[in-house]
Write a protein that holds these residues in place. Structure first.
Motif, PDB file in Angstrom:
ATOM      1  N   ALA A  51     -17.694 -46.248  39.815  1.00 26.48           N
ATOM      2  CA  ALA A  51     -18.191 -46.843  41.076  1.00 26.48           C
ATOM      3  C   ALA A  51     -19.146 -45.618  41.925  1.00 26.48           C
ATOM      4  N   VAL A  52     -17.842 -44.202  41.803  1.00 23.76           N
ATOM      5  CA  VAL A  52     -18.845 -43.569  42.891  1.00 23.76           C
ATOM      6  C   VAL A  52     -19.896 -42.344  41.527  1.00 23.76           C
ATOM      7  N   ALA A  53     -20.309 -42.860  41.007  1.00 23.33           N
ATOM      8  CA  ALA A  53     -21.741 -42.497  40.504  1.00 23.33           C
ATOM      9  C   ALA A  53     -22.777 -43.657  40.103  1.00 23.33           C
ATOM     10  N   GLU A  54     -22.448 -44.730  40.124  1.00 30.03           N
ATOM     11  CA  GLU A  54     -23.419 -45.764  40.974  1.00 30.03           C
ATOM     12  C   GLU A  54     -23.896 -45.718  42.360  1.00 30.03           C
ATOM     13  N   PHE A  55     -22.502 -45.628  43.109  1.00 35.67           N
ATOM     14  CA  PHE A  55     -22.964 -45.449  44.848  1.00 35.67           C
ATOM     15  C   PHE A  55     -24.041 -44.432  44.479  1.00 35.67           C
ATOM     16  N   LEU A  56     -23.731 -43.416  43.989  1.00 32.68           N
ATOM     17  CA  LEU A  56     -24.661 -42.035  44.283  1.00 32.68           C
ATOM     18  C   LEU A  56     -26.296 -42.567  43.310  1.00 32.68           C
ATOM     19  N   ALA A  57     -26.232 -42.874  42.790  1.00 37.33           N
ATOM     20  CA  ALA A  57     -26.868 -43.787  42.412  1.00 37.33           C
ATOM     21  C   ALA A  57     -27.811 -44.829  43.121  1.00 37.33           C
ATOM     22  N   PHE A 113     -32.146 -24.610  45.386  1.00 36.86           N
ATOM     23  CA  PHE A 113     -31.875 -24.204  44.600  1.00 36.86           C
ATOM     24  C   PHE A 113     -30.229 -23.612  44.730  1.00 36.86           C
ATOM     25  N   ASP A 114     -30.610 -22.744  45.770  1.00 33.37           N
ATOM     26  CA  ASP A 114     -29.650 -21.316  46.354  1.00 33.37           C
ATOM     27  C   ASP A 114     -29.721 -21.635  47.545  1.00 33.37           C
ATOM     28  N   MET A 115     -29.226 -22.453  48.541  1.00 34.69           N
ATOM     29  CA  MET A 115     -28.388 -23.830  48.142  1.00 34.69           C
ATOM     30  C   MET A 115     -27.724 -24.878  48.470  1.00 34.69           C
ATOM     31  N   LYS A 116     -29.371 -25.313  49.037  1.00 38.99           N
ATOM     32  CA  LYS A 116     -29.691 -26.285  49.933  1.00 38.99           C
ATOM     33  C   LYS A 116     -28.900 -27.692  49.376  1.00 38.99           C
ATOM     34  N   SER A 117     -29.027 -27.240  47.885  1.00 41.62           N
ATOM     35  CA  SER A 117     -28.888 -29.349  47.062  1.00 41.62           C
ATOM     36  C   SER A 117     -28.013 -29.231  47.193  1.00 41.62           C
ATOM     37  N   GLY A 118     -26.296 -27.669  46.999  1.00 45.09           N
ATOM     38  CA  GLY A 118     -25.220 -27.645  46.497  1.00 45.09           C
ATOM     39  C   GLY A 118     -24.635 -28.542  48.043  1.00 45.09           C
ATOM     40  N   LEU A 119     -24.906 -28.554  49.430  1.00 45.24           N
ATOM     41  CA  LEU A 119     -24.276 -29.204  50.444  1.00 45.24           C
ATOM     42  C   LEU A 119     -24.267 -30.204  50.460  1.00 45.24           C
ATOM     43  N   VAL A 120     -25.976 -30.819  50.372  1.00 44.84           N
ATOM     44  CA  VAL A 120     -26.106 -32.736  50.282  1.00 44.84           C
ATOM     45  C   VAL A 120     -25.096 -33.269  49.030  1.00 44.84           C
ATOM     46  N   GLN A 121     -25.015 -32.020  48.363  1.00 43.37           N
ATOM     47  CA  GLN A 121     -24.200 -33.109  47.038  1.00 43.37           C
ATOM     48  C   GLN A 121     -22.703 -32.742  47.207  1.00 43.37           C
ATOM     49  N   ALA A 151     -20.594 -37.181  41.344  1.00 44.74           N
ATOM     50  CA  ALA A 151     -20.233 -37.794  41.064  1.00 44.74           C
ATOM     51  C   ALA A 151     -18.738 -36.396  40.468  1.00 44.74           C
ATOM     52  N   ILE A 152     -18.985 -35.648  40.024  1.00 49.97           N
ATOM     53  CA  ILE A 152     -17.968 -35.280  39.704  1.00 49.97           C
ATOM     54  C   ILE A 152     -17.400 -34.129  40.406  1.00 49.97           C
ATOM     55  N   ALA A 153     -17.615 -33.675  41.524  1.00 51.82           N
ATOM     56  CA  ALA A 153     -17.347 -32.918  42.778  1.00 51.82           C
ATOM     57  C   ALA A 153     -16.459 -34.352  43.571  1.00 51.82           C
ATOM     58  N   ALA A 154     -17.021 -35.559  44.006  1.00 47.03           N
ATOM     59  CA  ALA A 154     -15.561 -36.454  44.692  1.00 47.03           C
ATOM     60  C   ALA A 154     -14.699 -36.890  43.584  1.00 47.03           C
ATOM     61  N   GLY A 155     -14.818 -36.492  42.278  1.00 43.44           N
ATOM     62  CA  GLY A 155     -13.642 -36.529  41.454  1.00 43.44           C
ATOM     63  C   GLY A 155     -12.737 -35.796  41.077  1.00 43.44           C
ATOM     64  N   VAL A 156     -13.300 -34.385  41.997  1.00 41.79           N
ATOM     65  CA  VAL A 156     -12.252 -33.397  42.362  1.00 41.79           C
ATOM     66  C   VAL A 156     -11.901 -33.155  43.808  1.00 41.79           C
ATOM     67  N   LEU A 157     -12.369 -33.979  44.457  1.00 40.80           N
ATOM     68  CA  LEU A 157     -12.130 -34.041  45.371  1.00 40.80           C
ATOM     69  C   LEU A 157     -11.122 -34.811  46.172  1.00 40.80           C
ATOM     70  N   ALA A 158     -11.557 -35.964  45.110  1.00 41.21           N
ATOM     71  CA  ALA A 158      -9.911 -37.388  45.331  1.00 41.21           C
ATOM     72  C   ALA A 158      -8.207 -36.517  44.944  1.00 41.21           C
ATOM     73  N   ALA A 159      -9.419 -35.718  43.648  1.00 38.51           N
ATOM     74  CA  ALA A 159      -7.261 -35.451  43.359  1.00 38.51           C
ATOM     75  C   ALA A 159      -6.613 -34.648  44.162  1.00 38.51           C
ATOM     76  N   PHE A 160      -7.258 -33.848  44.904  1.00 41.96           N
ATOM     77  CA  PHE A 160      -6.584 -32.990  45.762  1.00 41.96           C
ATOM     78  C   PHE A 160      -6.047 -34.067  47.033  1.00 41.96           C
TER      79      PHE A 160
END
Length: 390
Positions: free
Chosen positions: A14-20, A123-131, A378-387
């Motif tokens: 569902a997270v991946a679909e939301f992001l898409a 790439f270094d590293m503005k996309s990372g913060l947006v993600q 989407a992967i980051a969201a999974g890691v965040l939720a785990a915490f």
């Protein structure tokens, strides 16, 4: 640390679909962010960029529990934003400065071509913060667990974080773990980084007329040649250590015995033991010509970021979250350093390189991919939720 994924495969999907669904908005955010030029040596540009980030973060993440601005003389300020949530705070780390000088954007604006995003700092590293921001937003919008977290925005990472390292370490000590949204390495997250040392070897000699009295002086250049060879003996790639003599200069004229010569060295080590060996090697340098004097200055710019058991566990969590999405998430060790080096030194586990997928950092080939943006968010969201749940 003993932490495991909290989202079910259905929730992760569902997270991946939301992001898409919000792909265009995410790309638009990256475009706007890249359009805020923020070279490390331009205080006004950095201040303007940080002001833009504050407004954007308020819009995307909502109410902040606490916000601090730590002003820095001659460097970008550090913004600390604390958000409410479940569990002990998680530190999310990003830098907003880039290596690109003011005016680069006019010749090289942000552009999307198919799956590829280009532009200075993309790439270094503005996309990372947006993600990271969209991962958090996805959890909020879908009613999924969101951790208590601290977002730290650093303005001098590209110049060594001299003005921010102590503050970042202090924040780390208040946190359970840290996620550094630096770019990936060919898609792999970074579980080890080398320590970086910047050293200067200076030789003081004695000037004399090279033709009239060639034995009267003591050449600093000649002596430096011996010292360079001695320094190079410390190079040991089998131990993960590189010693690069990058810049050498000395003397005044060809007919004058050189009174001074200098070498600038970049040293990378993969372990604390190797950093101690390097220190001992430099301390043991002695002049071959006793009429000269050898001085070594400088030190370690960043400590070693080693793959500890806790770092491995944090990577395991991210790998398991990725598997729920059908993604094989690799890990790697890299020679470059980041603020993750400082944070790990504070004693908390760090997962680095969870940001953009692409390549070309610090080069005109710099680019990130849209598909990678969606996947890693989407992967980051999974890691965040785990915490929030563990």
């Amino acid at each position: 640390m003993q932490i495991s994924p909290a989202l079910t495969e259905q929730q992760q999907s569902a997270v991946a679909e939301f992001l898409a669904v919000h792909e265009k908005e995410m790309v638009a955010d990256i475009a706007d962010y890249v359009s805020q030029e923020s070279p490390s040596d331009d205080k006004d540009a950095l201040t303007s960029c940080l002001h833009w980030l504050d407004g954007w973060l308020d819009e995307r993440l909502g109410k902040v529990a606490e916000s601090e601005l730590h002003e820095r003389e001659g460097a970008g300020d550090v913004r600390i934003r604390r958000y409410a949530g479940a569990g002990e705070p998680l530190l999310l780390l990003a830098h907003y400065d880039t290596v690109w000088p003011k005016g680069t954007l006019a010749q090289w604006p942000f552009e999307r071509t198919g799956d590829v995003l280009t532009g200075p700092g993309v790439f270094d590293m503005k996309s990372g913060l947006v993600q990271a921001v969209w991962a958090l937003r996805a959890l909020t919008e879908l009613g999924l667990p969101r951790p208590r977290y601290t977002l730290a925005l650093n303005g001098d990472e590209e110049t060594g974080s001299r003005a921010s390292a102590e503050l970042l370490q202090a924040e780390a000590k208040r946190s359970r773990a840290a996620l550094v949204f630096e770019a990936s390495a060919d898609g792999a997250v970074k579980t080890a980084r080398k320590g970086v040392g910047l050293f200067t070897v200076t030789v003081h000699g004695q000037e004399a007329h090279a033709g009239l009295d060639p034995t009267a002086g003591a050449s600093a250049v000649h002596e430096l040649a011996h010292q360079i060879l001695a320094c190079r003996e410390l190079h040991d790639l089998s131990a993960g250590t590189s010693v690069n003599i990058g810049v050498v200069h000395g003397g005044t004229r060809s007919n004058v015995t050189a009174g001074e010569a200098v070498a600038h060295l970049d040293v990378r080590v993969a372990s604390a033991a190797e950093s101690r060996r390097i220190d001992a090697g430099f301390a043991a340098l002695r002049p071959v010509n006793e009429d000269t004097r050898v001085v070594v200055d400088g030190g370690w710019n960043r400590p070693v970021f080693e793959r500890t058991e806790e770092v491995a566990e944090l990577y395991g969590l991210a790998r398991d979250c990725a598997k729920q999405l059908g993604v094989e998430l690799a890990e790697t060790a890299v020679g470059g350093a980041s603020d993750g080096n400082f944070v790990q030194q504070a004693g908390i586990p760090v997962l680095d390189g969870i940001g953009a997928v692409g390549a070309g950092a610090h080069a005109r080939s710099e680019h990130a991919t849209v598909s990678g943006m969606l996947e890693r968010s989407a992967i980051a969201a999974g890691v965040l939720a785990a915490f929030a749940e563990n």
